[in-house]
Design a protein around this motif. Structure first.
Motif, mmCIF file in Angstrom:
data_model
loop_
_atom_site.group_PDB
_atom_site.id
_atom_site.type_symbol
_atom_site.label_atom_id
_atom_site.label_comp_id
_atom_site.label_asym_id
_atom_site.label_seq_id
_atom_site.Cartn_x
_atom_site.Cartn_y
_atom_site.Cartn_z
ATOM 1 N N ALA A 26 -14.791 -0.281 -4.123
ATOM 2 C CA ALA A 26 -13.691 -1.163 -3.722
ATOM 3 C C ALA A 26 -12.373 -0.507 -4.127
ATOM 4 C CB ALA A 26 -13.850 -2.533 -4.382
ATOM 5 N N LEU A 27 -11.838 0.322 -3.254
ATOM 6 C CA LEU A 27 -10.610 1.064 -3.516
ATOM 7 C C LEU A 27 -9.443 0.435 -2.769
ATOM 8 C CD1 LEU A 27 -12.081 4.682 -3.229
ATOM 9 C CD2 LEU A 27 -11.618 3.374 -5.311
ATOM 10 N N PRO A 28 -8.225 0.559 -3.328
ATOM 11 C CA PRO A 28 -7.065 -0.086 -2.670
ATOM 12 C C PRO A 28 -6.682 0.537 -1.339
ATOM 13 C CG PRO A 28 -6.357 1.273 -4.527
ATOM 14 C CD PRO A 28 -7.859 1.215 -4.589
ATOM 15 N N LEU A 29 -7.099 1.758 -1.067
ATOM 16 C CA LEU A 29 -6.771 2.432 0.179
ATOM 17 C C LEU A 29 -8.053 2.780 0.927
ATOM 18 C CD1 LEU A 29 -3.943 4.877 -1.018
ATOM 19 C CD2 LEU A 29 -3.673 2.676 0.146
ATOM 20 N N SER A 30 -7.958 2.804 2.236
ATOM 21 C CA SER A 30 -9.120 3.145 3.053
ATOM 22 C C SER A 30 -9.424 4.631 2.950
ATOM 23 C CB SER A 30 -8.861 2.766 4.516
ATOM 24 O OG SER A 30 -7.775 3.531 5.030
ATOM 25 N N ALA A 31 -10.610 4.999 3.421
ATOM 26 C CA ALA A 31 -11.009 6.407 3.365
ATOM 27 C C ALA A 31 -10.076 7.277 4.201
ATOM 28 C CB ALA A 31 -12.451 6.554 3.845
ATOM 29 N N ARG A 32 -9.658 6.791 5.358
ATOM 30 C CA ARG A 32 -8.756 7.559 6.213
ATOM 31 C C ARG A 32 -7.408 7.756 5.541
ATOM 32 N NH1 ARG A 32 -8.287 5.523 12.273
ATOM 33 N NH2 ARG A 32 -10.520 6.020 12.046
ATOM 34 N N THR A 33 -6.921 6.745 4.862
ATOM 35 C CA THR A 33 -5.627 6.859 4.180
ATOM 36 C C THR A 33 -5.717 7.816 3.002
ATOM 37 O OG1 THR A 33 -5.143 4.576 4.822
ATOM 38 C CG2 THR A 33 -3.756 5.560 3.126
ATOM 39 N N LEU A 66 -7.722 10.406 2.779
ATOM 40 C CA LEU A 66 -7.760 11.752 3.349
ATOM 41 C C LEU A 66 -6.381 12.172 3.846
ATOM 42 C CD1 LEU A 66 -11.130 11.650 5.328
ATOM 43 C CD2 LEU A 66 -10.641 12.947 3.247
ATOM 44 N N LEU A 67 -5.619 11.243 4.388
ATOM 45 C CA LEU A 67 -4.260 11.549 4.811
ATOM 46 C C LEU A 67 -3.389 11.921 3.621
ATOM 47 C CD1 LEU A 67 -2.132 11.636 7.061
ATOM 48 C CD2 LEU A 67 -1.737 9.188 6.663
ATOM 49 N N SER A 68 -3.574 11.242 2.506
ATOM 50 C CA SER A 68 -2.831 11.582 1.293
ATOM 51 C C SER A 68 -3.181 12.985 0.803
ATOM 52 C CB SER A 68 -3.122 10.558 0.198
ATOM 53 O OG SER A 68 -2.547 10.956 -1.033
ATOM 54 N N GLY A 128 0.793 -1.218 0.000
ATOM 55 C CA GLY A 128 0.000 0.000 0.000
ATOM 56 C C GLY A 128 0.820 1.260 0.000
ATOM 57 N N VAL A 129 2.132 1.184 0.310
ATOM 58 C CA VAL A 129 2.964 2.388 0.358
ATOM 59 C C VAL A 129 3.126 3.009 -1.033
ATOM 60 C CG1 VAL A 129 5.244 3.288 0.947
ATOM 61 C CG2 VAL A 129 4.133 1.617 2.447
ATOM 62 N N PRO A 130 3.488 2.243 -2.084
ATOM 63 C CA PRO A 130 3.550 2.867 -3.418
ATOM 64 C C PRO A 130 2.219 3.454 -3.864
ATOM 65 C CG PRO A 130 4.663 0.740 -3.411
ATOM 66 C CD PRO A 130 3.908 0.836 -2.125
ATOM 67 N N THR A 131 1.139 2.778 -3.499
ATOM 68 C CA THR A 131 -0.179 3.311 -3.866
ATOM 69 C C THR A 131 -0.454 4.627 -3.156
ATOM 70 O OG1 THR A 131 -0.966 1.029 -4.111
ATOM 71 C CG2 THR A 131 -2.629 2.753 -3.975
ATOM 72 N N PHE A 132 -0.040 4.712 -1.888
ATOM 73 C CA PHE A 132 -0.241 5.955 -1.131
ATOM 74 C C PHE A 132 0.525 7.106 -1.766
ATOM 75 C CE2 PHE A 132 1.297 8.900 2.117
ATOM 76 C CZ PHE A 132 0.111 9.321 2.684
ATOM 77 N N TRP A 133 1.796 6.874 -2.117
ATOM 78 C CA TRP A 133 2.582 7.957 -2.716
ATOM 79 C C TRP A 133 2.090 8.302 -4.112
ATOM 80 C CZ3 TRP A 133 4.881 10.829 0.472
ATOM 81 C CH2 TRP A 133 5.485 10.313 1.620
ATOM 82 N N ALA A 134 1.613 7.307 -4.859
ATOM 83 C CA ALA A 134 1.032 7.599 -6.173
ATOM 84 C C ALA A 134 -0.221 8.456 -6.037
ATOM 85 C CB ALA A 134 0.722 6.296 -6.909
#
Length: 220
Positions: A84-91, A93-95, A3-9
């Motif tokens: 159905a998203l790869p990251l949660s709603a909280r993540t 919003l953090l991004s 999930g880290v590469p997805t978060f930075w993307a």
């Protein structure tokens, strides 16, 4: 770890989305130019003058970034449920918070650099790192406040209230000149300055330095 590469993307996407949004292009460049053009520059500028001036300008940046961040924040809060998203709603919003904080930090940095470059004389004094950090923290209140309001209300009401309060405040300050309300505004300004700087030490003073020394020794 996947999930880290997805978060930075997603953060890079949010950053690009903020920079090319019509609200950003319409408000931020004009605000930065207007604030830099209207900045008060004394004959011998000091870092204290810079902090006072940029602190007021940062409030304008925070208000603009509140408006810029409201739209993508509401998109995340209102239109991503049930997918159905790869990251949660909280993540997500953090991004978005990280991207908006980066944009705000660049805007505050531009104001500081413009003030330093616009002076006819070098800025006297030394920059205090906590004071400089406080400028950025003040600017971050805008986008982070927009995210909090979007999650809480899920409506454009906070943005509408902000759009009504800003011109109302400016009109009130202009029309109150020369009236009794001017005294009220001065008192409110004094309270706000005391909150931001509760113990000003503008020059060496035996009394003030003595109090600071006693407080420091008491915690040793």
């Amino acid at each position: 770890m996947s999930g880290v590469p997805t978060f930075w993307a997603l953060t890079r996407f949010n950053l690009r989305h903020l920079l090319v949004s019509p609200v950003f292009l319409a408000l931020v460049p004009a605000t930065l130019v207007g604030l830099a053009y209207s900045a008060y520059q004394p004959a011998l500028p000091t870092w204290s003058d810079l902090m006072d001036q940029v602190r007021l300008q940062t409030l304008g940046v925070a208000a603009v970034m509140f408006a810029v961040t409201t739209f993508p924040a509401l998109r995340e809060a209102r239109h991503t449920e049930g997918f159905a998203l790869p990251l949660s709603a909280r993540t997500r919003l953090l991004s978005l918070a990280l991207a908006s904080v980066l944009v705000t930090s660049v805007c505050v940095g531009v104001l500081i650099v413009l003030y330093l470059l616009s002076g006819s004389q070098p800025t006297a004094g030394t920059a205090a790192p906590p004071a400089v950090l406080a400028l950025f923290l003040l600017g971050w209140c805008g986008p982070l406040g927009a995210l909090a309001c979007a999650v809480w209300t899920r409506s454009y009401t906070p943005l509408v209230v902000l759009l009504l309060l800003v011109p109302a405040y400016l009109l009130y300050t202009v029309t109150s000149m020369g009236t009794r309300a001017e005294e009220i505004l001065q008192r409110l300004n004094g309270v706000a300055r005391w909150v931001l700087d509760p113990l000003p030490v503008n020059e060496p003073s035996v009394t003030q330095l003595g109090v600071v020394s006693l407080v420091h020794v008491s915690f040793l």
